[in-house]
Design a protein around this motif. Structure first.
Motif, short mmCIF file in Angstrom:
data_model
loop_
_atom_site.label_atom_id
_atom_site.label_comp_id
_atom_site.label_asym_id
_atom_site.label_seq_id
_atom_site.Cartn_x
_atom_site.Cartn_y
_atom_site.Cartn_z
N THR A 17 -0.27 8.47 63.92
CA THR A 17 -0.50 7.03 63.73
C THR A 17 -0.32 6.39 65.08
O THR A 17 0.78 6.04 65.49
CB THR A 17 0.49 6.43 62.72
OG1 THR A 17 1.81 6.82 63.11
CG2 THR A 17 0.22 6.88 61.31
N GLU A 33 -6.81 2.77 55.09
CA GLU A 33 -7.29 1.57 55.79
C GLU A 33 -6.91 0.32 55.00
O GLU A 33 -7.12 0.26 53.79
CB GLU A 33 -8.81 1.60 55.94
CG GLU A 33 -9.33 2.52 57.00
CD GLU A 33 -9.36 1.89 58.38
OE1 GLU A 33 -9.17 2.63 59.34
OE2 GLU A 33 -9.57 0.67 58.48
N LYS A 48 -5.44 1.04 60.22
CA LYS A 48 -4.75 2.12 59.51
C LYS A 48 -3.32 1.72 59.19
O LYS A 48 -2.63 1.11 60.01
CB LYS A 48 -4.71 3.40 60.36
CG LYS A 48 -6.07 4.02 60.60
CD LYS A 48 -6.49 4.83 59.41
CE LYS A 48 -7.76 5.61 59.74
NZ LYS A 48 -8.33 6.25 58.60
#
Length: 166
Positions: A119, A68, A36
């Motif tokens: 994240t 991605e 990611k």
């Protein structure tokens, strides 16, 4: 004279044999990884892919919808950690590294993604990977070395292997 002809023929056949070998048969390992990377738009895509290639990826393809990035690289010349670090250096949080606030603020307004989004930064202690220590060193370098957590000798660079949950 006869020896010269035999040597020339042998060199010719060896050259033909070597040139006909598949490129993958050379002692280089090509890896493909996906992870990611935060971002928003086509401008982000260009910067992310360029940063990955600058760090040694032979190909880099970032998907704007899934966030991605898929990279291919020769493990003899780079690794995932180097690629992720290069991407963070141009302002994009990713699975391995968080961009500095300074790098993030340099991004164009449309590229400044929501940094509160989840994240998760990977470490050698991520779920599913075991970074066990013995005598102050990692016991399984395959879990640590590509992430930049431990140095080539297996010594942790950070406290990632010394977490309380470990």
């Amino acid at each position: 004279m006869k020896t010269l002809k035999i040597s020339s023929c042998l060199a010719f056949f060896m050259t033909i044999t070597i040139l006909s070998l598949p490129k993958d048969s050379v002692a280089q390992t090509t890896k493909t990884e996906s992870f990611k990377v935060s971002g928003n738009c086509g401008m982000c895509k260009s910067k992310i892919e360029k940063a990955a290639k600058d760090a040694g990826a032979s190909t880099a393809e970032w998907n704007e919808e899934t966030k991605e990035l898929t990279v291919k690289y020769k493990s003899t010349s780079t690794n995932t950690a180097k690629i992720q670090k290069s991407i963070a250096a141009v302002g994009y949080d990713n699975a391995g590294f968080k961009a500095t606030d300074i790098a993030y603020k340099k991004l164009h307004g449309c590229c400044q993604y929501d940094r509160t989004a989840d994240t998760k930064t990977a470490s050698c202690c991520s779920a599913g990977e075991k970074c066990e220590m013995k005598d102050g060193k990692c016991t399984d370098m395959s879990a640590c070395k590509d992430k930049g957590c431990c140095d080539a000798n297996g010594v942790c660079k950070a406290d990632c292997c010394k977490k309380a949950d470990h």
